[in-house]
Design a protein around this motif. Structure first.
Motif, mmCIF file in Angstrom:
data_model
loop_
_atom_site.group_PDB
_atom_site.id
_atom_site.type_symbol
_atom_site.label_atom_id
_atom_site.label_comp_id
_atom_site.label_asym_id
_atom_site.label_seq_id
_atom_site.Cartn_x
_atom_site.Cartn_y
_atom_site.Cartn_z
ATOM 1 N N GLY A 159 36.859 40.559 42.169
ATOM 2 C CA GLY A 159 37.789 39.603 42.156
ATOM 3 C C GLY A 159 38.715 39.782 42.191
ATOM 4 N N ARG A 160 39.941 38.425 41.958
ATOM 5 C CA ARG A 160 41.661 38.861 41.639
ATOM 6 C C ARG A 160 42.045 37.990 40.854
ATOM 7 N N ASP A 161 43.059 38.295 40.010
ATOM 8 C CA ASP A 161 43.340 37.336 39.061
ATOM 9 C C ASP A 161 44.679 36.831 39.583
ATOM 10 N N ASN A 162 44.897 36.185 40.455
ATOM 11 C CA ASN A 162 46.141 36.256 41.175
ATOM 12 C C ASN A 162 47.868 36.058 40.357
ATOM 13 N N LEU A 163 47.506 36.068 38.840
ATOM 14 C CA LEU A 163 48.590 35.495 38.174
ATOM 15 C C LEU A 163 49.173 36.679 37.958
ATOM 16 N N ASP A 189 39.184 39.411 49.438
ATOM 17 C CA ASP A 189 40.545 39.494 49.860
ATOM 18 C C ASP A 189 40.897 37.463 49.703
ATOM 19 N N THR A 190 41.921 37.661 48.347
ATOM 20 C CA THR A 190 42.114 36.076 47.930
ATOM 21 C C THR A 190 43.400 35.293 49.010
ATOM 22 N N ASN A 191 44.037 35.701 50.063
ATOM 23 C CA ASN A 191 44.649 35.194 51.473
ATOM 24 C C ASN A 191 44.394 34.168 52.283
ATOM 25 N N GLY A 192 43.875 33.017 51.522
ATOM 26 C CA GLY A 192 43.716 31.690 52.166
ATOM 27 C C GLY A 192 41.679 32.001 51.505
ATOM 28 N N LYS A 241 45.466 30.702 37.783
ATOM 29 C CA LYS A 241 45.088 31.385 37.906
ATOM 30 C C LYS A 241 43.943 31.727 38.860
ATOM 31 N N PHE A 242 43.261 32.569 39.031
ATOM 32 C CA PHE A 242 42.740 32.711 40.491
ATOM 33 C C PHE A 242 41.670 33.915 39.878
ATOM 34 N N VAL A 243 40.418 34.249 39.825
ATOM 35 C CA VAL A 243 39.616 34.587 39.295
ATOM 36 C C VAL A 243 37.670 34.246 39.889
#
Ligand SMILES: *[C@@H]1O[C@H](CO)[C@@H](O)[C@H](O)[C@H]1NC(C)=O
Ligand SMILES: *[C@@H]1O[C@H](CO)[C@@H](O)[C@H](O)[C@H]1NC(C)=O
Ligand SMILES: *[C@@H]1O[C@H](CO)[C@@H](O)[C@H](O)[C@H]1NC(C)=O
Ligand SMILES: *[C@@H]1O[C@H](CO)[C@@H](O)[C@H](O)[C@H]1NC(C)=O
Ligand SMILES: *[C@@H]1O[C@H](CO)[C@@H](O)[C@H](O)[C@H]1NC(C)=O
Ligand SMILES: *[C@@H]1O[C@H](CO)[C@@H](O)[C@H](O)[C@H]1NC(C)=O
Length: 252
Positions: A159-163, A189-192, A241-243
């Motif tokens: 996934g993705r760490d948005n920070l 994909d972390t858009n939405g 943070k987004f994991v």
């Protein structure tokens, strides 16, 4: 005559067996990994060493495979786009100030760039994770699970760490002989609402699993909970943070 030839061949193959059977449990600044040995996890689940992909692969790579599966099943490779032409030129060791390095002919091909306060070591966990450990406080300085290649193993992040913008994704190999990054990347994909997508090298979307709806990925039958494989998705939102963490386990 034929018998002699077979005997000689047998002796030769026994010799080869012998070269490759040395096992080590740890890599340090004293103990190196070379073509003559392999690093084995404590319950002998995984093995790390130099290997040649396919039957006519164009060189040697450093990889991790299942030790107990007789058909070599590689789960991770390092520097997959730069195979060594001669296996004997490769050495994996710890150097000052606590970095795990892959050397070829005495030049550094790759480094974990880590710093340790004591003698760092590297070992292979039974999960298939290669970890570099600080010799003093025993913390993990680097781990291969943060850099997956084409195989997802239980315990890895995906996934993705948005920070930080840090992303964990998988990319396909070019072929079974050439393991360099190929045409496809599977990522989140972390858009939405998060969803699993597959893109090709042109950045065009080839597949999307449908957004995560709290129970499953709405469009992906492969991720059906009734399947043999079960997964669990953890979405952490902590200090922005987004994991996304997917664990896949086998139903028995
Ligand atoms: C290392 O040296 C060997 C033998 O001298 C040579 O064949 C090989 O190409 C060299 N490898 C690299 C990566 O320079
Ligand atoms: C380690 O540092 C070198 C030199 O700055 C860099 O080229 C390389 O990409 C770094 N390695 C990793 C694994 O980040
Ligand atoms: C352990 O030591 C390393 C290197 O000195 C340092 O980067 C890390 O923060 C330390 N970890 C802990 C938990 O103290
Ligand atoms: C590192 O290892 C060497 C040799 O095993 C030992 O002499 C030395 O004391 C160790 N250093 C630390 C900081 O543990
Ligand atoms: C994550 O980052 C992407 C790209 O920067 C942004 O579009 C998206 O809204 C962010 N997602 C969350 C949940 O913050
Ligand atoms: C996409 O990539 C393929 C090769 O992988 C290439 O043949 C094609 O022209 C590319 N398309 C675009 C729009 O760049």
């Amino acid at each position: 005559m034929e018998r002699v030839a077979i005997y000689v061949l047998l002796l030769f193959s026994l010799h080869i067996q012998k070269i490759y059977t040395a096992k080590i449990g740890i890599i340090s600044d004293q103990q190196f990994l070379t073509e003559k040995n392999t690093l084995v996890s404590s319950a002998r689940t995984f093995e790390l060493g130099f290997f040649k992909p396919g039957s006519s692969g164009n060189g040697y790579l450093l990889g991790i495979w299942y030790k107990k599966i007789s058909v070599k099943t590689v789960v991770r490779v390092a520097k997959r786009d730069r195979p060594l032409t001669v296996a004997s030129s490769g050495v994996l060791k710890i150097v000052h100030p606590g970095s795990l390095v892959l050397m070829s002919n005495n030049s550094i091909m790759w480094s974990s760039n880590t710093t340790s306060s004591g003698n760092a070591t590297a070992k292979l966990d039974d999960s298939g994770n290669l970890v570099v450990i600080d010799g003093h406080n025993k913390s993990i300085l680097w781990q291969s699970f943060d850099y997956p290649t084409d195989t997802f193993l239980p315990g890895m992040k995906f996934g993705r760490d948005n920070l930080t913008g840090r992303e964990w994704h998988l990319s396909s190999p070019k072929s079974s002989e050439d393991l360099a990054p190929g045409k496809y990347i599977v990522s989140v994909d972390t858009n939405g609402y998060p969803q699993i997508i597959i893109k090709d090298t042109n950045d065009s979307l080839r597949f999307r699993a449908g957004p995560w709806n709290g129970v499953g990925l709405s469009g992906a039958l492969a991720f059906d909970q009734k399947n043999t494989l079960r997964y669990n998705m953890v979405i952490s939102c902590w200090q922005r943070k987004f994991v996304l963490n997917i664990n896949i386990i086998c139903r028995t």
